[in-house]
Design an enzyme around this catalytic site. Structure first.
Site, mmCIF file in Angstrom:
data_model
loop_
_atom_site.group_PDB
_atom_site.id
_atom_site.type_symbol
_atom_site.label_atom_id
_atom_site.label_comp_id
_atom_site.label_asym_id
_atom_site.label_seq_id
_atom_site.Cartn_x
_atom_site.Cartn_y
_atom_site.Cartn_z
ATOM 1 N N ASN A 43 0.702 -1.309 -0.089
ATOM 2 C CA ASN A 43 -0.109 -0.039 0.019
ATOM 3 C C ASN A 43 0.884 1.115 -0.126
ATOM 4 O OD1 ASN A 43 -2.183 -1.713 0.223
ATOM 5 N ND2 ASN A 43 -2.533 -1.640 2.415
ATOM 6 N N GLY A 231 -3.386 4.552 7.288
ATOM 7 C CA GLY A 231 -1.946 4.678 8.031
ATOM 8 C C GLY A 231 -0.846 4.567 6.947
ATOM 9 N N ASP A 232 -1.084 3.788 6.127
ATOM 10 C CA ASP A 232 -0.118 3.510 4.892
ATOM 11 C C ASP A 232 0.052 4.512 4.305
ATOM 12 O OD1 ASP A 232 0.158 0.875 5.786
ATOM 13 O OD2 ASP A 232 -1.442 0.135 4.668
ATOM 14 N N ALA A 233 -1.070 5.205 3.630
ATOM 15 C CA ALA A 233 -1.211 6.497 3.007
ATOM 16 C C ALA A 233 -0.461 7.504 3.784
ATOM 17 C CB ALA A 233 -2.778 6.835 2.539
ATOM 18 N N ALA A 236 3.385 7.112 3.516
ATOM 19 C CA ALA A 236 3.829 7.558 1.988
ATOM 20 C C ALA A 236 3.737 8.837 1.909
ATOM 21 C CB ALA A 236 2.705 6.769 0.891
#
Length: 286
Positions: A43, A231-233, A236
């Site tokens: 992700n 949380g992954d975004a 990033a």
């Protein structure tokens, strides 16, 4: 050549959109079912590519159709999948994710090929061109070995240990990290961090804490429908902004914008872009 190497889980997600998350002996009605690629490292890699950062992914999938589809999705998104390993005798890891009407989630995992990843099989040429290594979800010993190799090659390192931080000893790799991403629950389990800590607080925003700095940002108003992958975004956005020269305070603003964008769509992967980030920022703070 990739500027960032993401290392960690490559999953296949089955998402059930339900009317409510049931308690013990409860039942929920499934309103919609979706299936597609997931996994924190995957992700983050997709989010970075959307933010114009060339990114490669290291991880492992099974020798099954889910693994094949996960690879194809990543490659189609622009992620370098050259060094994704295949464990032919194992299935690709699957996560079953229930999401209610306000975006809260419940996750059920089926272990698969993720732990089959072999750090020794990663050639030096895979790390040498990059600027940054982001580790998430891998076994602590594997993550530590890769962090050591990356730092020897001159890369900065970030770590997001995720839910397993309570059950596994991540402190050796956290002590080496330049940046560590934690939510409040995870932060209570961690005592030794080498670099700055970025604390994710969902709709309450986030903060960066280091030896000589502290930045806070209260977040953006978002009509949350699914917090899977938010949380992954967030990670990033923070990494992309940092690589573009932003200080930690500005990177935190970008990260919160990316997390908010992810919560406004169904599924684990938001369609991140700088245009979308700027459009959200123009809407203002809560």
């Amino acid at each position: 050549m990739p500027r960032v190497i993401c290392v960690g889980h490559v999953n296949w997600d089955v998402t059930l959109h339900v009317d409510d998350l049931p308690g013990p002996d409860g039942e929920a009605q499934v309103r919609e079912l979706q299936a597609g690629g997931g996994g924190s490292a995957a992700n983050v890699a997709c989010g970075l590519v959307g933010l114009d950062v060339e990114t490669a992914l290291l991880g492992s999938v099974g020798g099954d159709s889910n693994g094949t589809e996960a690879r194809h999705e990543l490659a189609a998104a622009g992620v370098d999948t050259t060094h994704i390993q295949t464990a032919p005798d194992r299935p690709t890891a699957v996560k079953y994710i229930a999401v209610d009407d306000v975006g809260e989630v419940m996750v059920f995992g089926v272990p698969g090929a993720n732990e089959a990843f072999d750090a020794a099989g990663v050639p030096e040429a895979a790390l040498a061109p990059a600027e940054h290594l982001h580790l998430t979800g891998q076994a602590p010993a594997t993550a530590t070995r890769l962090a050591e190799r990356a730092q020897a090659a001159g890369l900065t390192v970030s770590v997001d240990p995720g839910r397993q931080v309570e059950a596994r000893d991540f402190e050796p790799v956290l002590a080496r990290a330049d940046v560590v991403f934690l939510n409040d629950r995870e932060a209570r389990c961690v005592t030794d961090v080498g670099g700055v800590v970025v604390r994710k607080r969902g709709h309450e925003g986030a903060e960066v804490v280091g030896d000589d700095e502290r930045h806070t940002h209260r977040g953006f108003a978002a009509a949350a429908v699914d917090t899977t992958g938010a949380g992954d975004a967030f990670a990033a956005g923070f990494i992309a902004a940092s690589l573009d020269g932003a200080d930690h305070g500005e990177a935190l603003v970008v990260a919160n914008a990316c997390g908010a964008l992810a919560s406004e769509i169904r599924g684990a992967r938001a369609d991140l872009s700088w245009a979308a980030v700027e459009a959200l920022r123009s809407r203002g703070l809560e």
